[in-house]
Enzyme design. Structure first.
Site, PDB file in Angstrom:
ATOM      1  N   ILE A   1     -17.888  12.441  10.518  1.00  0.00           N
ATOM      2  CA  ILE A   1     -18.530  13.512   9.758  1.00  0.00           C
ATOM      3  C   ILE A   1     -18.865  14.739  10.601  1.00  0.00           C
ATOM      4  O   ILE A   1     -19.097  15.812  10.058  1.00  0.00           O
ATOM      5  CB  ILE A   1     -19.782  13.023   8.987  1.00  0.00           C
ATOM      6  N   PHE A   2     -18.882  14.602  11.929  1.00  0.00           N
ATOM      7  CA  PHE A   2     -19.208  15.773  12.751  1.00  0.00           C
ATOM      8  C   PHE A   2     -17.996  16.351  13.471  1.00  0.00           C
ATOM      9  O   PHE A   2     -18.046  17.450  14.000  1.00  0.00           O
ATOM     10  CB  PHE A   2     -20.317  15.440  13.761  1.00  0.00           C
ATOM     11  N   ALA A   3     -16.890  15.598  13.504  1.00  0.00           N
ATOM     12  CA  ALA A   3     -15.711  16.112  14.191  1.00  0.00           C
ATOM     13  C   ALA A   3     -14.438  15.748  13.442  1.00  0.00           C
ATOM     14  O   ALA A   3     -13.343  15.936  13.941  1.00  0.00           O
ATOM     15  CB  ALA A   3     -15.650  15.548  15.613  1.00  0.00           C
ATOM     16  N   GLY A   4     -14.578  15.209  12.220  1.00  0.00           N
ATOM     17  CA  GLY A   4     -13.388  14.818  11.462  1.00  0.00           C
ATOM     18  C   GLY A   4     -13.470  15.435  10.085  1.00  0.00           C
ATOM     19  O   GLY A   4     -14.320  16.280   9.830  1.00  0.00           O
ATOM     20  N   GLY A   5     -12.636  14.998   9.184  1.00  0.00           N
ATOM     21  CA  GLY A   5     -12.594  15.630   7.860  1.00  0.00           C
ATOM     22  C   GLY A   5     -13.520  15.010   6.835  1.00  0.00           C
ATOM     23  O   GLY A   5     -13.403  15.277   5.656  1.00  0.00           O
ATOM     24  N   TYR A   6     -14.457  14.145   7.267  1.00  0.00           N
ATOM     25  CA  TYR A   6     -15.214  13.376   6.274  1.00  0.00           C
ATOM     26  C   TYR A   6     -16.624  13.882   6.001  1.00  0.00           C
ATOM     27  O   TYR A   6     -17.422  13.161   5.426  1.00  0.00           O
ATOM     28  CB  TYR A   6     -15.268  11.907   6.703  1.00  0.00           C
TER      29      TYR A   6
ATOM     30  N   GLU B   1      -5.988   7.510  -2.889  1.00  0.00           N
ATOM     31  CA  GLU B   1      -5.717   6.132  -2.463  1.00  0.00           C
ATOM     32  C   GLU B   1      -5.740   5.134  -3.625  1.00  0.00           C
ATOM     33  O   GLU B   1      -5.585   3.946  -3.420  1.00  0.00           O
ATOM     34  CB  GLU B   1      -6.729   5.698  -1.398  1.00  0.00           C
TER      35      GLU B   1
ATOM     36  N   HIS C   1       0.842  -1.207   0.000  1.00  0.00           N
ATOM     37  CA  HIS C   1       0.000   0.000   0.000  1.00  0.00           C
ATOM     38  C   HIS C   1       0.875   1.255   0.000  1.00  0.00           C
ATOM     39  O   HIS C   1       0.713   2.154  -0.824  1.00  0.00           O
ATOM     40  CB  HIS C   1      -0.898  -0.044   1.253  1.00  0.00           C
ATOM     41  N   GLU C   2       1.829   1.311   0.930  1.00  0.00           N
ATOM     42  CA  GLU C   2       2.693   2.497   1.020  1.00  0.00           C
ATOM     43  C   GLU C   2       3.568   2.636  -0.228  1.00  0.00           C
ATOM     44  O   GLU C   2       3.836   3.742  -0.683  1.00  0.00           O
ATOM     45  CB  GLU C   2       3.567   2.446   2.277  1.00  0.00           C
TER      46      GLU C   2
END
Length: 797
Positions: free
Chosen positions: A711-716, A607, A577-578
């Site tokens: 979705i309410f406290a992150g970047g999504y 990704e 992946h990396e």
């Protein structure tokens, strides 16, 4: 392995994009630096203007010349064949503050000069406008990148202190550049100057357009009252998101259930009982607790919750923990806490109830969208993504429609298995808290595969060689060891040169830091950039372009005596992946720095190459190449290979249906839901979606949204679909190789060249949808994802 919770790297590519909702990226890497600084700090630091004594300039400059961090010229002064890279082993914590503060001063002075120049006469060419901005951003982001990297791989008290001391000044300088109005005005003027615009390449145009868009999304273009209101909203949203997370955390911490009788913990694995006894000691004050005799204390922390859900035979314990988990930070949480204060906190509209916060967050996001000239917040989010709202929603509906019948079959199989095992609850009907338990028993009965059984077959050196060989066959490169050409930060670190097989010329370089060092290196695996490909930063003597260089960092088991480093299959997948991310950084042919490699690749597309490389870890030819027993050298046996592939798809219908539920709820709330009717309307909206995405109706007290931090406290926010979107792209890309025929070496090489010439070469210089279409000959389709996960019947060969 399930990809429902993706591995999120903390490399720059991720940060530039993850930060989008908090702070849009501006002037390529400087904003990224600010956010990277905030994300990586051992503890969040308050951003404030740094005050410090000034150093007499004459004295400072003489010592700076001898400072290996301050004197690095970011790839512009190679010596002979050796590239110009940081002097890792020479840099000490004492070098950090003088070098970084000098860089901050230089950037502050340069942005002042640039703003003055731009105000006096508007620059009308790429070289007058974008080149100076790119060089400016490198002045701070490159040395700070070195410090951040060392903090991740060679941490020490002294380094941490120097980092924490410099961080506020770095963030302040980065924001100063990122929010420059004269720079924004100059960028807009360039887009409107037809003659000048006509001279730019497509990649240069996209670089300018992305900068303008990012600036607009961060409110740079607003004036007066609108700007003030925008900033007020941003501040309140940031406070609400912190409060939201804190409430979830407080609820998680407030719950505990203690078992004293051995029969109550039947079925739980030793690792879970050790953890529960430890918790009983530290949290419950039972200082004599042992894993054999208890007492055992269970909490809502993920490891404890998952263990109870999957393994506890005690049905009442499973039910209690399930109900508490879904009630976190809501009015229904009160029954699960004991003291009166906590009961009051988690009552309707109490301080710990996230329901009113959700309603407020949605209302503010809607207002922010309209200030920026968009109809809904979903449109703001999609402005920086490859997908559109319609495309994302039709993709989700496609997956949902195929996953649902599979999930129904899976549930029937679990019910039948529970009945066959004589479970009492099979007669009365399985409930939500039974399904996880019986699903896990069914998986064990079907596959009997443990990660540890595979470890002896995967030795790190052989896996790395096989991975390089695969990249050579696919992408026409050779990876050569170049240890000793440059300084490294630890004796175990390897250095490689990537050579173009056709021309024999170097294309890129990378470091590999393979083994765990718990005392000084953080966990996980990540890729990051040291420098990117760029013509503006080309070596001063001759070169037309600076070649890219990457870090790849893993935490493998170090070799012990004559026993090599052995890996689980999951660790093998992580390494591939990396390496996928690193290949997109290194094999770019785009020389326009701001859009080279991983720069300005949309968040929902970044990704693609990494998940694409993971597919090869299930390919029989690749596994036979990298999987050889470390003592006998026998290849991975067929029965283990079959089990590995079969177990990969266990429960995939249920897993994808669940991901569709989260993603569809997220888009509905940000695209169509109208705030103002009170929090109950939010839960009603989710229940309506659940009719299509859940097979068992949710319990009445289900307040999952009160804990949906993504979705309410992150970047999504209006972006949760990105997880599935990236999986569709990577599966569809791998599908091109399957169609060509994985056994036909010539066809595989031809398809690999096409992938290298598009996905890996074009960087962010062309919109990701066009890049994908150039590779695949059409827009992305969902069929390969469904096929790889067993969600469509496979046609008989």
């Amino acid at each position: 392995g399930s990809h429902s919770s993706p591995r999120v790297r903390i490399g720059h590519a991720r940060i530039m994009s993850l930060s989008a909702v908090v702070q849009p990226v501006r002037i390529v890497s400087l904003r990224a630096t600010a956010v990277a600084a905030l994300r990586r700090g051992s503890k969040p630091t308050r951003v404030r203007a740094a005050t410090r004594p000034t150093v007499p300039i004459a004295m400072a400059s003489s010592t700076l010349a001898e400072n290996p961090l301050a004197s690095w010229s970011f790839g512009r002064k190679p010596s002979g064949d050796a590239p110009d890279l940081p002097k890792w082993s020479s840099i000490t914590p004492d070098h950090v503050k003088p070098a970084i503060m000098a860089a901050v001063d230089k950037v502050n002075a340069e942005i002042d000069a640039i703003e003055t120049a731009f105000t006096e006469s508007t620059p009308s060419s790429w070289s007058d406008l974008m080149d100076p901005l790119e060089r400016l951003s490198e002045e701070l982001s490159r040395p700070w990148g070195v410090v951040s990297h060392l903090k991740g791989v060679r941490d020490s008290e002294a380094l941490r202190a120097a980092y924490d001391e410099c961080q506020p000044a770095v963030v302040t300088a980065s924001l100063r550049v990122g929010q420059s109005r004269p720079v924004y005005d100059a960028l807009v003027a360039l887009t409107k100057n037809e003659d000048a615009w006509g001279t730019l390449t497509d990649a240069q145009k996209r670089a300018v357009e992305c900068e303008v868009r990012d600036a607009q999304l961060s409110g740079v273009a607003l004036d007066g009252a609108q700007k003030d209101r925008y900033n007020e909203i941003a501040k309140e949203l940031s406070e609400l998101s912190t409060k939201f997370s804190n409430n979830v955390l407080d609820a998680t911490k407030a719950f505990a259930h203690t078992c004293v009788d051995k029969s109550e913990v039947d079925g739980l694995p030793d690792s879970a009982l050790e953890q529960a006894a430890q918790t009983a000691k530290t949290k419950g004050g039972h200082e004599n607790a042992t894993s054999a005799d208890g007492p055992w204390m269970f909490t809502l922390d993920a490891p404890s919750y998952m263990a109870v859900r999957s393994h506890a035979k005690n049905r009442a314990l499973r039910e209690k923990v399930y109900r508490a988990y879904l009630a976190r930070a809501s009015e229904h949480f009160a029954p699960f806490v004991d003291d009166a204060d906590a009961k009051a906190k988690f009552s309707k509209n109490g301080a710990g109830d996230n329901a009113p916060l959700i309603e407020r967050i949605l209302a503010l996001r809607e207002e922010k969208a309209s200030l920026l000239g968009y109809d809904t917040f979903a449109e703001v989010s999609m402005a920086k993504k490859m997908a559109t709202l319609d495309r994302a929603e039709s993709l989700l509906e496609d997956i949902r429609a195929k996953a649902r019948p599979a999930a129904e079959r899976e549930l029937e199989e679990i019910r039948a298995f529970a009945a066959e095992q004589g479970a009492a609850e099979a007669t009365s009907g399985l409930m939500q808290w039974d399904v996880g338990f019986w699903s896990e028993r069914l998986r064990e009965a079907k596959y009997e595969l443990k990660e540890e059984d595979l470890r002896p077959y995967f030795q790190l050196p052989a896996v790395i060689d096989g991975m390089f060989e695969l990249a050579g066959e696919l992408f026409g490169i050779k990876v050569e060891a170049a240890d000793g050409d440059v300084e490294v930060w630890h004796p175990d670190v390897r250095f490689f040169r990537v050579i173009d097989a056709a021309t024999n010329q170097p294309r890129a370089y990378f470091y590999l830091d393979p083994y765990t060092r718990p005392s000084e290196k953080r966990g996980g695996a990540w890729m990051d950039d040291v420098v990117g490909r760029s013509s503006a930063m080309a070596p001063t003597d001759s070169g037309a372009v600076r070649l890219p260089c990457a870090h790849m960092v893993c935490n493998g088991t170090p070799p012990v005596g004559d026993k090599p480093s052995l890996m689980t299959h999951n660790e093998v997948t992580t390494l591939f992946h990396e390496f996928g991310h690193a290949l997109q950084h290194m094999l770019t042919t785009e020389s326009c720095g701001p859009v080279a490699g991983i720069n300005q690749v949309d968040w929902d597309a970044v990704e693609l190459p990494s998940q694409f490389m993971e597919n090869w870890c299930y390919d029989k030819k690749v596994l036979r190449k990298i999987g050889k027993h470390f003592e006998t050298s026998e290849p991975l046996p067929d029965d283990l290979y079959e089990k590995l592939v079969a177990s990969k798809n266990f429960g995939s219908g249920t897993r994808y249906l669940r991901q569709c539920h989260f993603a569809m709820t997220d888009l509905e709330l940000h695209a169509r839901y109208k705030p103002g009717a009170g929090a109950d309307a939010v839960f009603a909206t989710e229940r309506k979606i659940a009719e299509k995405t859940m097979i068992m109706p949710s319990i009445d007290e289900d307040r999952f949204l009160c804990g949906f931090g993504h979705i309410f406290a992150g970047g999504y926010s209006a972006g949760y679909y990105s997880y599935l979107w990236a999986e569709v792209l990577s599966a569809d890309a791998f599908g091109a190789f399957e169609e060509a025929g994985l056994d036909d070496d010539a066809k595989v090489a031809e398809t690999g060249k096409r992938f290298a010439d598009t996905v890996l070469a074009l960087g962010g210089g062309i919109a990701p949808l066009d890049v994908f279409t150039r590779f695949r000959g059409r827009e992305p389709a969902v069929d390969a994802l469904l096929r790889h996960n067993g969600l469509v019947p496979v046609a008989a060969a």
